[in-house]
Motif scaffolding. Sequence first.
Motif, mmCIF file in Angstrom:
data_model
loop_
_atom_site.group_PDB
_atom_site.id
_atom_site.type_symbol
_atom_site.label_atom_id
_atom_site.label_comp_id
_atom_site.label_asym_id
_atom_site.label_seq_id
_atom_site.Cartn_x
_atom_site.Cartn_y
_atom_site.Cartn_z
ATOM 1 N N ALA A 72 -24.760 15.264 6.136
ATOM 2 C CA ALA A 72 -25.287 15.137 4.888
ATOM 3 C C ALA A 72 -26.954 15.159 4.752
ATOM 4 C CB ALA A 72 -24.883 13.782 4.275
ATOM 5 N N ARG B 41 -18.300 9.482 -0.362
ATOM 6 C CA ARG B 41 -19.270 9.975 0.426
ATOM 7 C C ARG B 41 -19.098 11.500 0.020
ATOM 8 N NH1 ARG B 41 -17.972 7.618 5.897
ATOM 9 N NH2 ARG B 41 -18.919 5.597 5.646
ATOM 10 N N LEU B 42 -17.888 12.224 0.249
ATOM 11 C CA LEU B 42 -17.451 13.638 0.111
ATOM 12 C C LEU B 42 -17.699 13.910 -1.220
ATOM 13 C CD1 LEU B 42 -14.813 14.001 2.720
ATOM 14 C CD2 LEU B 42 -17.094 14.960 2.729
ATOM 15 N N PHE C 284 -20.980 12.207 9.362
ATOM 16 C CA PHE C 284 -21.264 12.522 7.872
ATOM 17 C C PHE C 284 -22.826 12.157 7.597
ATOM 18 C CE2 PHE C 284 -22.071 11.061 3.530
ATOM 19 C CZ PHE C 284 -21.464 12.278 2.715
ATOM 20 N N LEU D 272 -19.473 18.691 5.804
ATOM 21 C CA LEU D 272 -19.517 17.321 5.481
ATOM 22 C C LEU D 272 -18.495 16.599 6.418
ATOM 23 C CD1 LEU D 272 -21.214 17.560 2.261
ATOM 24 C CD2 LEU D 272 -22.509 16.575 4.338
ATOM 25 N N ALA D 273 -17.116 17.045 6.168
ATOM 26 C CA ALA D 273 -16.092 16.304 6.596
ATOM 27 C C ALA D 273 -15.975 16.483 8.048
ATOM 28 C CB ALA D 273 -14.769 17.052 6.205
ATOM 29 N N GLN E 269 -15.099 7.208 2.922
ATOM 30 C CA GLN E 269 -15.351 8.830 2.831
ATOM 31 C C GLN E 269 -15.022 9.375 1.795
ATOM 32 O OE1 GLN E 269 -16.697 10.140 5.261
ATOM 33 N NE2 GLN E 269 -15.827 12.340 5.712
ATOM 34 N N ARG F 58 -16.995 8.888 12.217
ATOM 35 C CA ARG F 58 -17.013 9.885 11.132
ATOM 36 C C ARG F 58 -18.264 9.427 10.067
ATOM 37 N NH1 ARG F 58 -11.771 10.008 7.085
ATOM 38 N NH2 ARG F 58 -12.596 8.056 6.264
ATOM 39 N N THR F 59 -18.379 8.134 9.967
ATOM 40 C CA THR F 59 -19.628 7.739 9.155
ATOM 41 C C THR F 59 -20.959 8.486 9.741
ATOM 42 O OG1 THR F 59 -18.611 5.728 8.474
ATOM 43 C CG2 THR F 59 -20.972 6.131 8.166
#
Lengths: 612, 381
Positions: free
Chosen positions: A16, B311-312, A12, B184-185, B308, A8-9
Amino acid sequence: MQHHAADRTKSFTRRALFVGVAQTALFGLLAGRLWQLQVDEAPRYSLLAEENRVSQRLTVPPRGRIFDRNGVVLAKNTPSYRVRIIRENTRDLEATLASLARLLPLDQRQIDEIIRTARTQRAFLPVLVREGLDWEEVTAVAVHSPHLPGVVLDSTLLRTYPQGEVLAHVLGYVGPPNKEEQAADPDPLLRLPEFRIGKNGIEHSYDRELRGRAGRRRVEVNAIGREIRELDRDDGEPGHDVRLSLDMELQQFCYERLSSELSASSVVVDVNSGAVLALASVPSFDPTAFLGRLSHQQWKEWRDSPRTPLVNKCIRGQYPPGSTFKMVVALAALEAGLVTPGYDVFCGGFTSLGNARFHCWKSHGRMALFEAISQSCDVYFYDLARRVGVDGIAAMSRRFGLGSPLGIDIPGEQPGLVPTSQWKRDTLGEPWQRGETLVIGIGQGFMLTTPLQLAIMTARMCNGGRAVEPWFVRDAREPLPEFGSIGVSKVNLDLVLEGMHRVVNAQRGTAHRHRLALPEVQMGGKTGTSQVRRITRAERAAGLHKRRDRPWEHRHHALFVCYAPTKAPRYAISVIVEHGQSGSAAAAPIARDIMLKVLELDPSGRSLSVSL
Amino acid sequence: MASQARIRPSEFGIVEKLGKLNWALVTVLALLGCVGYLVLYSAGGGSHEPWAWRHGVRLVFGLGVMLVVALVDIRFWFRWAYVFYALAFAMLLGVEIVGELSKGAQRWIDLGLFQLQPSELMKVGLVLCLARYFHSAYLDEVKSLFFLAVPLVCIALPAVLVLKQPDLGTSVMLVGCGAALLFLAGVRLWKFGLAIAAVAAALPVAWASLHDYQRQRVLTFLDPETDPLGAGYHIIQSKIALGSGGVWGKGFLQGSQAQLSFLPEKQTDFAFTMLAEEAGFAGALVVLLLCLAVVALSLVVALRCSHQFGRLLAMGIAVNFFLYVLINVAMVTGLIPVVGVPLPMISYGGTAMITTLLGFGLVLSVDVHHTTNIPRFPTDL
């Protein structure tokens, strides 16, 4: 679990960074757009911003003045005080107007009107409260001004004519330009509400000289048009002054002298230059009436009066010339070689043509050229006219300036009418009758002339046959034009002038009573009486046509043309008294008095001891 | 309420937190606010009244709010994220119903210092809500269409309500911000493609439901010169102001377009135009770079955050700010229709500034607490 979190990181971070790059790119796009507007297209937008910001305000320059030949002021600009009110500077519009009403004559209706106007326009624009304030009102408003917020006292220039009605026909007047005038003239001045354009007369003919060039103020304005500050200004050019050939003293004299009659006009010209020295038409009107609001009643009265005060009869009045035309007929016959000065005709009071009788005003007996002119014998001229024919007379008339406008430098000149057989066929569809030629021989019938034409006709006879044209204004730097010859021999002109000399100076001349009572100066002239309506057979039988008690409108016009001095002619005059009945009785004495005044004013004649 | 008691005490004290604060971000935001003060001082014709002074007061208040929010433990915001969203939505619905009943157009709540627009608050609420939702989601779950139904509804509900107000600009921002968070998710790109296709298909329907004035705006945007004194006036005057500003501008208080009132709404929607007229391309570029700095600093905050949610949250707030700037500047430069989106920190308007600073308070909080462990499920807080 740990595996999931790491995925997930990673996802992201990737995404991003992608978003960050996209954002940076879009910012780049915005910067590019700004570059396009602010750098690439900056000159274009700067111009548009200037157009927004800067407004040109035009100012009306003072109108040129008008002077007579001696520098007497005929038209000038007088300051006129006015009171205006600016809504946004008043604390209370109604209260301020109420205070003003104590100082100025303002009624409630006017106040309501002012308030309504003020409310419908921008608050910083002034509204006119009253103009043409007298001095007392000006001081009253000025003294109270600290208590009258928003009230503005200032002055405008008003066109005034010190000579009033005496020159109204010559000078004309000024007024706001109409749509046609605006369409025809690109001068920005015409778009200004304060501008006044010449509407008639000299004011019209020399408007371009008189009006000047608009001044320009460049002011910064905001989006609703309020002036923020003045950027620069150009005062423009005031109008040029105009100097007329006219002599005001003579004009004044003519006007007053003619005023003894109900309706009359007179023209005085310099025979060598064509300069108009006086041009008077009675009655006249007050030119200042057109500056303010002319009442409908006054306008109607002037328009409908049989004395036609609004018409400049000198150039617009068209009259049969009557006997003043006889010189032209004589010249037509002499020039054609049809008669000699010694040729004579017996006048028994009438002449016959077929069944018709053509009358003379009396039985003259045997008449040769000089007697026929000086005693104005109709029968003699019936005979000459029959010999020359209508078209020969018409041709000679045109040489003397009859039948078409002379081109004087004020508007509205009428052409008159010199009939020919062709003309009658074209306009009336009928053939020319021989009897009509006889009538033309004594200046009646279809013949029409203006007083100006008669004065110029006389001038051309006595200046050696040069085709002078009338004018008021000449550029002083340019020499007078050489006037061409009208093509009539000096010998024949002198014969006719001798006849005219005898009209005034011979014992039996029709104007003998009105000769100049001067030792060394004499004038020549010719009387004329023109019929307004045909005299019926019954009227003639009853002698009614000579009675003084006929209705004014039915009486004959009285005419007189003259020139002086006879030795070296310098001035020609025509006088027409409408319905004056008799040229010798009504027109000749007026012309004589005017001629005396002319000679008195003549630079070379001032030594003459003239007593009127 | 009971769960709140289970939040473990924070690992840092207040002073420590202040030291860990992202002062670069605070400085850049304060700078933008000061630029706004100068713009509004000029817009007032060289006067603190009527706008600059109040803008300054709000800036100080907003910065205060931001710092307070920054120091609050990130788990608190995580805990209350849904509640915050629900509150904002309730207020939005509330003004909508009141507005509907009174037939008035008032869509705000008057708080004295500023008028609170729930739609502005909703932007922060939506970011909080989505950040929390996806914090708890595995990447696999995100791939399921069914799982996405909840966030889609969370986005669509306020967006539709705001669109009905009608406020096209804010509605677009909510959808844009929501879409960015979904991306982004980890939502797959083809799903966005599908959505875009669906939107394209729905365009004719949307056109039919637009208000007349909105349609007019779109039409005049496409060709402003057709109506130079009417609807096209704003954008034409704005372009004239920008263009005439040139590279270096006309100087402070010297912008003829703005000072002489040719430029409409110079204190709100067209504040950027006023700035660019007086400070030129150079000044406009500096402001854009400041905005980019805000976005970039937020990106850094998001990237180094360990959870998370943070971040989001940081990315969501940054995207929201970015969309403000993008839409406003694109609007005043004539790239898109005039939709009524202000420039945050610079335009006059309380809610936008307060909610922006509130949002960045959250970003700062994320940064301060970037190592804080937030479990997937709140029961473990």
